[in-house]
Design a protein around this motif. Structure first.
Motif, PDB file in Angstrom:
ATOM      1  N   HIS A  81       0.829  -1.197   0.000  1.00  0.00           N
ATOM      2  CA  HIS A  81       0.000   0.000   0.000  1.00  0.00           C
ATOM      3  C   HIS A  81       0.875   1.264   0.000  1.00  0.00           C
ATOM      4  CE1 HIS A  81      -3.478   2.515   0.765  1.00  0.00           C
ATOM      5  NE2 HIS A  81      -2.824   3.067   1.779  1.00  0.00           N
ATOM      6  N   LYS A  82       1.901   1.282   0.834  1.00  0.00           N
ATOM      7  CA  LYS A  82       2.799   2.437   0.906  1.00  0.00           C
ATOM      8  C   LYS A  82       3.575   2.619  -0.401  1.00  0.00           C
ATOM      9  CE  LYS A  82       1.830   3.835   5.025  1.00  0.00           C
ATOM     10  NZ  LYS A  82       1.093   5.076   5.209  1.00  0.00           N
ATOM     11  N   THR A  83       3.959   1.517  -1.032  1.00  0.00           N
ATOM     12  CA  THR A  83       4.664   1.598  -2.310  1.00  0.00           C
ATOM     13  C   THR A  83       3.761   2.230  -3.366  1.00  0.00           C
ATOM     14  OG1 THR A  83       6.046  -0.296  -1.782  1.00  0.00           O
ATOM     15  CG2 THR A  83       5.804   0.229  -4.106  1.00  0.00           C
ATOM     16  N   ALA A  84       2.487   1.849  -3.362  1.00  0.00           N
ATOM     17  CA  ALA A  84       1.531   2.437  -4.305  1.00  0.00           C
ATOM     18  C   ALA A  84       1.341   3.929  -4.033  1.00  0.00           C
ATOM     19  CB  ALA A  84       0.190   1.706  -4.229  1.00  0.00           C
ATOM     20  N   GLU A  85       1.284   4.293  -2.751  1.00  0.00           N
ATOM     21  CA  GLU A  85       1.172   5.711  -2.387  1.00  0.00           C
ATOM     22  C   GLU A  85       2.398   6.495  -2.848  1.00  0.00           C
ATOM     23  OE1 GLU A  85       0.436   6.391   1.761  1.00  0.00           O
ATOM     24  OE2 GLU A  85      -1.482   5.352   1.726  1.00  0.00           O
ATOM     25  N   ALA A  86       3.580   5.920  -2.650  1.00  0.00           N
ATOM     26  CA  ALA A  86       4.816   6.591  -3.063  1.00  0.00           C
ATOM     27  C   ALA A  86       4.844   6.775  -4.572  1.00  0.00           C
ATOM     28  CB  ALA A  86       6.033   5.795  -2.601  1.00  0.00           C
ATOM     29  N   ALA A  87       4.420   5.774  -5.313  1.00  0.00           N
ATOM     30  CA  ALA A  87       4.387   5.883  -6.775  1.00  0.00           C
ATOM     31  C   ALA A  87       3.428   6.992  -7.205  1.00  0.00           C
ATOM     32  CB  ALA A  87       3.977   4.552  -7.399  1.00  0.00           C
ATOM     33  N   ALA A  88       2.287   7.092  -6.538  1.00  0.00           N
ATOM     34  CA  ALA A  88       1.323   8.149  -6.868  1.00  0.00           C
ATOM     35  C   ALA A  88       1.925   9.526  -6.609  1.00  0.00           C
ATOM     36  CB  ALA A  88       0.039   7.958  -6.070  1.00  0.00           C
ATOM     37  N   GLU A  89       2.665   9.661  -5.515  1.00  0.00           N
ATOM     38  CA  GLU A  89       3.299  10.944  -5.209  1.00  0.00           C
ATOM     39  C   GLU A  89       4.412  11.268  -6.205  1.00  0.00           C
ATOM     40  OE1 GLU A  89       2.246  13.245  -3.178  1.00  0.00           O
ATOM     41  OE2 GLU A  89       0.627  11.965  -2.467  1.00  0.00           O
ATOM     42  N   HIS A  90       5.207  10.250  -6.566  1.00  0.00           N
ATOM     43  CA  HIS A  90       6.239  10.481  -7.585  1.00  0.00           C
ATOM     44  C   HIS A  90       5.601  10.865  -8.915  1.00  0.00           C
ATOM     45  CE1 HIS A  90       9.632   8.219  -5.405  1.00  0.00           C
ATOM     46  NE2 HIS A  90       9.982   9.474  -5.521  1.00  0.00           N
ATOM     47  N   ARG A  91       4.490  10.215  -9.255  1.00  0.00           N
ATOM     48  CA  ARG A  91       3.786  10.535 -10.500  1.00  0.00           C
ATOM     49  C   ARG A  91       3.340  11.988 -10.499  1.00  0.00           C
ATOM     50  NH1 ARG A  91       0.518   6.676 -10.316  1.00  0.00           N
ATOM     51  NH2 ARG A  91       1.695   5.346 -11.731  1.00  0.00           N
ATOM     52  N   ALA A  92       2.734  12.419  -9.393  1.00  0.00           N
ATOM     53  CA  ALA A  92       2.261  13.805  -9.291  1.00  0.00           C
ATOM     54  C   ALA A  92       3.429  14.782  -9.392  1.00  0.00           C
ATOM     55  CB  ALA A  92       1.502  14.006  -7.987  1.00  0.00           C
ATOM     56  N   ALA A  93       4.534  14.483  -8.718  1.00  0.00           N
ATOM     57  CA  ALA A  93       5.704  15.367  -8.763  1.00  0.00           C
ATOM     58  C   ALA A  93       6.276  15.436 -10.177  1.00  0.00           C
ATOM     59  CB  ALA A  93       6.774  14.872  -7.786  1.00  0.00           C
ATOM     60  N   ALA A  94       6.403  14.292 -10.827  1.00  0.00           N
ATOM     61  CA  ALA A  94       6.951  14.263 -12.188  1.00  0.00           C
ATOM     62  C   ALA A  94       6.045  15.023 -13.149  1.00  0.00           C
ATOM     63  CB  ALA A  94       7.128  12.818 -12.648  1.00  0.00           C
ATOM     64  N   GLN A  95       4.747  14.814 -13.025  1.00  0.00           N
ATOM     65  CA  GLN A  95       3.807  15.512 -13.916  1.00  0.00           C
ATOM     66  C   GLN A  95       3.876  17.022 -13.718  1.00  0.00           C
ATOM     67  OE1 GLN A  95       0.233  13.389 -12.826  1.00  0.00           O
ATOM     68  NE2 GLN A  95       0.415  11.994 -14.587  1.00  0.00           N
ATOM     69  N   GLU A  96       4.003  17.468 -12.473  1.00  0.00           N
ATOM     70  CA  GLU A  96       4.108  18.906 -12.208  1.00  0.00           C
ATOM     71  C   GLU A  96       5.394  19.485 -12.797  1.00  0.00           C
ATOM     72  OE1 GLU A  96       3.231  20.640  -8.395  1.00  0.00           O
ATOM     73  OE2 GLU A  96       1.821  18.995  -7.939  1.00  0.00           O
ATOM     74  N   LEU A  97       6.513  18.764 -12.642  1.00  0.00           N
ATOM     75  CA  LEU A  97       7.773  19.260 -13.192  1.00  0.00           C
ATOM     76  C   LEU A  97       7.730  19.310 -14.718  1.00  0.00           C
ATOM     77  CD1 LEU A  97      10.356  17.463 -10.883  1.00  0.00           C
ATOM     78  CD2 LEU A  97       9.775  19.908 -10.923  1.00  0.00           C
ATOM     79  N   ILE A  98       7.134  18.340 -15.332  1.00  0.00           N
ATOM     80  CA  ILE A  98       7.018  18.333 -16.800  1.00  0.00           C
ATOM     81  C   ILE A  98       6.096  19.456 -17.255  1.00  0.00           C
ATOM     82  CG2 ILE A  98       6.123  16.981 -18.753  1.00  0.00           C
ATOM     83  CD1 ILE A  98       7.379  14.514 -17.267  1.00  0.00           C
ATOM     84  N   ALA A  99       5.033  19.728 -16.489  1.00  0.00           N
ATOM     85  CA  ALA A  99       4.132  20.839 -16.809  1.00  0.00           C
ATOM     86  C   ALA A  99       4.861  22.177 -16.685  1.00  0.00           C
ATOM     87  CB  ALA A  99       2.910  20.823 -15.895  1.00  0.00           C
TER      88      ALA A  99
END
Length: 124
Positions: A81-99
């Motif tokens: 569960h924590k790994t999935a949460e971490a991936a979601a946070e990394h996804r959000a961070a990466a998407q924001e940086l690319i934006a």
């Protein structure tokens, strides 16, 4: 197809194997031999070939060992569960940086992730 249940417990140096409904027992020195010994007992006592029945092995662990095993399973589930949460946070961070105009490679460098991982995150 007939099913035979083998109740397996550890007794000092041996694995004790009690096969129901035969009401007979055998033993094995190593756990890897439990199924072999149970099958041999069934075949000797019934005359059945291995493809004519099903063997179900149930290992009875000491309560303290079972408690550790149960706790480990709970912790593994929490970790998934924590790994999935971490991936979601990394996804959000990466998407924001690319934006903001960063390349996937730059976003990876900034976040401490590989370019390939950033690509997986932003292109699911």
């Amino acid at each position: 197809m007939k099913t035979f249940d083998a109740e397996v417990t550890r007794d000092d140096r041996f694995w004790l194997i009690r096969v129901s409904p035969l009401d007979r027992s055998t033993q094995a020195v190593r756990y890897k031999d439990v199924a072999v010994m149970a099958n041999e007992l069934i075949q000797i006592m019934t005359g059945l070939a291995e493809h004519e029945y099903r063997l179900r092995i149930n290992v009875r662990l000491p309560e303290s060992v079972q408690d550790h095993r149960t706790r480990a399973e709970v912790l593994r589930a929490e970790a998934r569960h924590k790994t999935a949460e971490a991936a979601a946070e990394h996804r959000a961070a990466a998407q924001e940086l690319i934006a903001l105009g960063l390349s996937q490679r730059e976003a990876g460098e900034v976040l401490g992730l590989s370019f390939q991982r950033v690509n997986q995150l932003v292109n699911p």
